[in-house]
Enzyme design. Structure first.
Site, short mmCIF file in Angstrom:
data_model
loop_
_atom_site.label_atom_id
_atom_site.label_comp_id
_atom_site.label_asym_id
_atom_site.label_seq_id
_atom_site.Cartn_x
_atom_site.Cartn_y
_atom_site.Cartn_z
N GLY A 10 0.98 -1.22 0.08
CA GLY A 10 -0.09 -0.38 -0.48
C GLY A 10 0.65 1.31 0.13
CB SER A 11 2.12 3.12 -0.83
OG SER A 11 3.23 3.99 -0.75
#
Length: 218
Positions: free
Chosen positions: A185-186
């Site tokens: 996630g990012s």
């Protein structure tokens, strides 16, 4: 098809899940509790497999267009001052990835890699205003004669604890090919020329290597 960055994690997770299921089957006499544990373990394995999936994308090469570097949702479209490389105003387009998105990062344009740099940093949530400057990140600039220079920046988030960057100085980048991977996630920021014609809107879902983010005017 699973990404090479996930092979060790997938194998380790599979061994742990199978081991825990065998232990639960032998040590837990309560049927419903054993079933719940097995379901949770299998769900965890499925999440890991989904995260590291690497579906084939059909990129249509076009030197007048910028394709999305990642899967996700467009969360920023604004004019900003880019401090690291250009040191001038640029149009920023940011794509946020949830843990459920494909996390392969792809080259938004074809051309020569003229800048590639890794920055250690914090792990603020990816949508934090200072994440682009303070979080762990990599900055890559690709240039071609038609579009000019396009910067894409991988930014770690609260869950992402490792960014992988394949781009090396003087590499020949192919539009839509892999330039890196972000684990868990990012977001990725694009910095484009001010005269760029933006082809997406806020909250639009995009697909890496396929969705058109922008095109050059004329």
């Amino acid at each position: 098809m699973f990404h090479k960055e996930g092979h060790k994690i997938i194998i380790t997770t599979l061994i742990i899940v199978v081991g825990c299921i065998l232990l639960a089957d032998n040590l837990i006499a309560i049927t419903w509790l054993r079933t719940v544990i097995m379901i949770v373990l299998l769900a965890f394995l499925i999440l890991i497999l989904q995260f590291f999936r690497n579906p084939k994308r059909n990129t249509v090469p076009n030197n007048k267009q910028v394709v999305s570097p990642v899967d996700g949702k467009v969360v920023v479209i604004e004019e900003v001052f880019e401090k690291e490389y250009f040191k001038e105003k640029r149009l920023q387009v940011s794509v946020f990835m949830s843990p459920l998105n494909v996390h392969v990062t792809r080259y938004p344009i074809a051309g020569n890699v003229i800048f590639s740099k890794y920055h250690p940093g914090k792990y603020l949530v990816a949508w934090h205003p200072k994440a682009s400057e303070e979080n762990e990140r990599t900055t890559v600039v690709v240039e071609n004669e038609t579009y000019g220079k396009v910067l894409h920046r991988q930014i770690a988030g609260a869950l992402a604890r490792r960014i992988v960057n394949y781009a090396k100085l003087n590499d020949k980048a192919s539009q839509g090919s892999e330039s890196g991977f972000i684990k868990f996630g990012s977001r990725v920021d694009l910095f484009l020329p001010l005269d760029t014609n933006i082809k997406v809107v806020l909250n639009q879902k995009v697909r890496g290597g396929e969705s058109i983010i922008a095109e050059i005017n004329g």
